[in-house]
Motif scaffolding. Structure first.
Motif, PDB file in Angstrom:
ATOM      1  N   CYS A  61      21.908  25.474  65.707  1.00 41.99           N
ATOM      2  CA  CYS A  61      22.146  26.679  65.023  1.00 41.99           C
ATOM      3  C   CYS A  61      22.474  27.592  65.930  1.00 41.99           C
ATOM      4  N   ASN A  65      17.454  29.738  65.200  1.00 38.11           N
ATOM      5  CA  ASN A  65      16.547  29.908  64.022  1.00 38.11           C
ATOM      6  C   ASN A  65      15.293  29.016  64.300  1.00 38.11           C
ATOM      7  N   ILE A  67      13.554  27.125  62.734  1.00 37.85           N
ATOM      8  CA  ILE A  67      13.561  26.445  61.233  1.00 37.85           C
ATOM      9  C   ILE A  67      12.142  25.628  60.914  1.00 37.85           C
ATOM     10  N   ASN A  90      17.962  36.175  63.013  1.00 37.18           N
ATOM     11  CA  ASN A  90      19.249  36.206  62.656  1.00 37.18           C
ATOM     12  C   ASN A  90      19.342  37.594  61.703  1.00 37.18           C
ATOM     13  N   CYS A  96      24.105  33.510  56.001  1.00 39.81           N
ATOM     14  CA  CYS A  96      24.475  32.278  56.530  1.00 39.81           C
ATOM     15  C   CYS A  96      23.757  31.129  55.725  1.00 39.81           C
ATOM     16  N   CYS A 100      27.225  28.959  55.985  1.00 44.43           N
ATOM     17  CA  CYS A 100      27.389  28.116  57.054  1.00 44.43           C
ATOM     18  C   CYS A 100      27.780  26.504  56.782  1.00 44.43           C
ATOM     19  N   GLN A 102      26.490  23.840  57.237  1.00 41.93           N
ATOM     20  CA  GLN A 102      25.407  23.243  57.718  1.00 41.93           C
ATOM     21  C   GLN A 102      25.556  21.942  58.072  1.00 41.93           C
ATOM     22  N   LEU A 105      26.192  21.963  61.537  1.00 39.26           N
ATOM     23  CA  LEU A 105      25.265  22.486  62.493  1.00 39.26           C
ATOM     24  C   LEU A 105      23.785  22.323  62.260  1.00 39.26           C
ATOM     25  N   CYS A 106      23.021  23.084  61.591  1.00 35.30           N
ATOM     26  CA  CYS A 106      21.691  22.613  61.388  1.00 35.30           C
ATOM     27  C   CYS A 106      21.495  21.299  60.880  1.00 35.30           C
ATOM     28  N   GLU A 124      16.613  28.780  53.545  1.00 33.60           N
ATOM     29  CA  GLU A 124      16.948  30.033  54.135  1.00 33.60           C
ATOM     30  C   GLU A 124      17.232  31.030  53.002  1.00 33.60           C
ATOM     31  N   VAL A 462      28.230  32.702  61.153  1.00 38.75           N
ATOM     32  CA  VAL A 462      26.844  32.744  61.951  1.00 38.75           C
ATOM     33  C   VAL A 462      27.235  32.815  63.719  1.00 38.75           C
TER      34      VAL A 462
END
Ligand code: FAD
Ligand code: SF4
Length: 488
Positions: A61, A65, A67, A90, A96, A100, A102, A105-106, A124, A462
């Motif tokens: 991320c 974050n 998470i 954030n 996001c 995002c 995702q 990413l995360c 989120e 982001v």
């Protein structure tokens, strides 16, 4: 639901929130595609987290974050604490969570990938939407005003993130934008089926509640000079984005019925949100053409990035009879989010891969009739690891279309007024920051800082948020140094 069930991720599959049925979407529903989790769903999905000890999701991320920690708070129904934790890294978490990519990413680095990644983005969004709806707001009780003031040019995610962090440090942030509303590309680029514009309005209320001021409809370099800003404020942050259109130089690109992507999306966004479609135009497109009626038309979109996906899905909602996306590489090489491609397909978009446009063709009355494309195969990888598309001789064909939308991407350009203020840029238009001897995000004018697309080139929400946030830290550090030097 307690997270103490060790194999919850096996018993409960990954599940995204419900989506608006495809029949409504193709009939012109502009509502946000993904609905919101209810409490039980959010807790179930959060409980799938393994708390694996080395959270790759947090590392991947861009704002890092916390998470696993906020997933735990969701399971314990401690939503206001979860919202505070989200905001600690954030400044725009609900945005996001919605936009995002995702999968890259995360969630793309979640340990559970094989079993279905935890739905991090949707949780989120649930946390922050729920917290804001139940009265949560940032706690600035212990913040002491420093008396210092910073002008922010650009109310996109970089500028908003910077404003949030400055307000938390007791610095007065005043945000200027040429548009009539805040958000930058969040407002005038990303369509409302990905991001409901009320989300931006609510974020504006949060920021104004923190003391951030907005001066909208003001273009720096035209309505107000940067010298005026430097005279009135202690420092300036530049978050002006990337609006220089990548010109493919295609013969016929000026024909009637050929549109660049961004004016199309901006005008459309203004119409969908009830704003004046003829509001302030985008820089470089002052003579923008009026949005054509797409109902019943064959629309061809050239380009396979996020912007292209937004164009094809907008065209579907505008009643186009057939929408096609032509991309010069294969599907695996598409720069856009795989989730967006899947959503577009479901809405009836036809994808033609390995097709390179050569020229846009005109009919008898100078209206576009289609695009001549050549088929491609992928050659060896270049220095960036991308395989070049190579034309296959003799494979040319005409893709018929009534409207062609060009979505080849964007890059920044350094405006003359910034150069005149001593801010240096690269040949590619990006502002130079953080050179040796400077703080991160500080430009060659020590009082001017910059971040987001204007510095890194067209990228993601982001990453713009991360840069605005971190630039604010540099500004606060520099203001502290300047104050100490003045006192000495
Ligand atoms: P911007 O959002 O561009 O904001 C810059 C602001 O500066 C604008 O409001 C502009 O009006 C203002 N400004 C510029 N010059 C001046 C001036 N002289 N005076 C006053 N104001 C000025 N990213 C994702 O993560 N997910 C997505 O799904 C996604 N979809 C996208 C779809 C489209 C169509 C596009 C074009 C981009 C998309 N992106 C997406 C990328 C993302 O929107 C950008 O990377 C991000 O908005 C950059 O933020 P920024 O603050 O740097 O710039
Ligand atoms: Fe994932 Fe983006 Fe949220 Fe980070 S900010 S956790 S990358 S959705």
């Amino acid at each position: 639901m307690s997270r103490k069930q060790p194999f919850q991720f096996l018993d409960l599959p990954r599940q995204m929130p419900q989506r608006i049925p495809v029949e409504l979407r193709v009939a012109g529903d502009w509502g946000e595609l993904y609905q919101r989790f209810d409490k039980a769903d959010a807790q179930y999905q959060a409980g799938r987290c393994l708390d694996c000890g080395n959270p790759y999701c947090s590392w991947k991320c861009p704002v890092h974050n916390a998470i696993p920690q906020w997933l735990q708070l969701v399971q314990e129904d401690r939503i206001h604490e979860a919202a505070t934790l989200c905001h600690s890294t954030n400044p725009l978490p609900e945005v996001c969570g919605r936009v995002c990519p995702q999968d890259r990413l995360c969630e793309g680095s979640c340990t559970l990938e094989e079993f279905g990644a935890v739905t991090i983005g949707a949780v989120e969004k649930y946390i922050v939407d729920t917290a804001l709806a139940t009265g949560w707001k940032p706690d600035l009780d212990t913040v002491q005003a420093t008396g210092q003031r910073v002008a922010i040019i650009g109310a996109g995610p970089a500028g908003l993130a910077c404003a949030d962090r400055l307000a938390r440090a007791g610095v007065q942030a005043v945000v200027f934008d040429r548009y009539e509303q805040i958000g930058g590309l969040l407002q005038f680029g990303i369509p409302s089926f990905k991001l409901d514009k009320q989300v931006i309005e609510r974020r504006r209320e949060v920021l104004e509640g923190m003391g951030v001021q907005f001066r909208l409809g003001v273009e720096i370099g035209k309505d107000v000079s940067v010298d005026d800003l430097l005279a009135e404020f202690d420092a300036v942050f530049v978050g002006t984005g990337a609006y220089r259109y990548t010109d493919g130089g295609l013969p016929g690109q000026d024909l009637k019925g050929v549109l660049p992507a961004l004016p199309f999306l901006v005008q459309n966004s203004r119409i969908v949100t009830g704003n004046d479609p003829g509001g302030r135009p985008i820089a470089g497109w002052e003579d923008q053409v009026a949005l054509p009626d797409l109902a019943g038309k064959r629309v061809l979109v050239l380009g396979g990035g996020d912007t292209g996906m937004d164009c094809v899905r907008s065209a579907i909602r505008l009643g186009a009879a057939r929408v096609t996306c032509a991309y010069r590489r294969d599907e695996a090489s598409m720069p856009g989010s795989a989730r967006e491609v899947a959503n577009a397909r479901e809405e009836g978009v036809r994808f033609l891969f390995n097709r390179q446009p050569l020229s846009i063709e005109a009919g008898a009355d100078d209206e576009v009739i289609g695009v001549t494309v050549v088929e491609t195969e992928l050659g060896p990888a270049d220095a960036n690891g991308r395989r070049n598309a190579q034309a296959i001789e003799g494979s040319e064909s005409l893709l018929e279309a009534d409207v062609v939308i060009i979505a080849f991407g964007f890059s920044p350009s350094l405006p003359a007024w910034l150069q005149a203020a001593g801010v240096e840029g690269r040949n590619n238009g990006r502002i130079i920051t953080g050179d040796p001897g400077l703080l991160p995000y500080q430009t060659s004018n020590a009082r001017v800082f910059a971040g987001g697309d204007a510095v890194r080139g067209a990228d993601l929400v982001v990453t713009a948020v991360a840069e605005g946030r971190d630039a604010a830290a540099s500004i606060v550090q520099w203001l502290g140094q300047a104050k100490a030097a003045n006192a000495a």
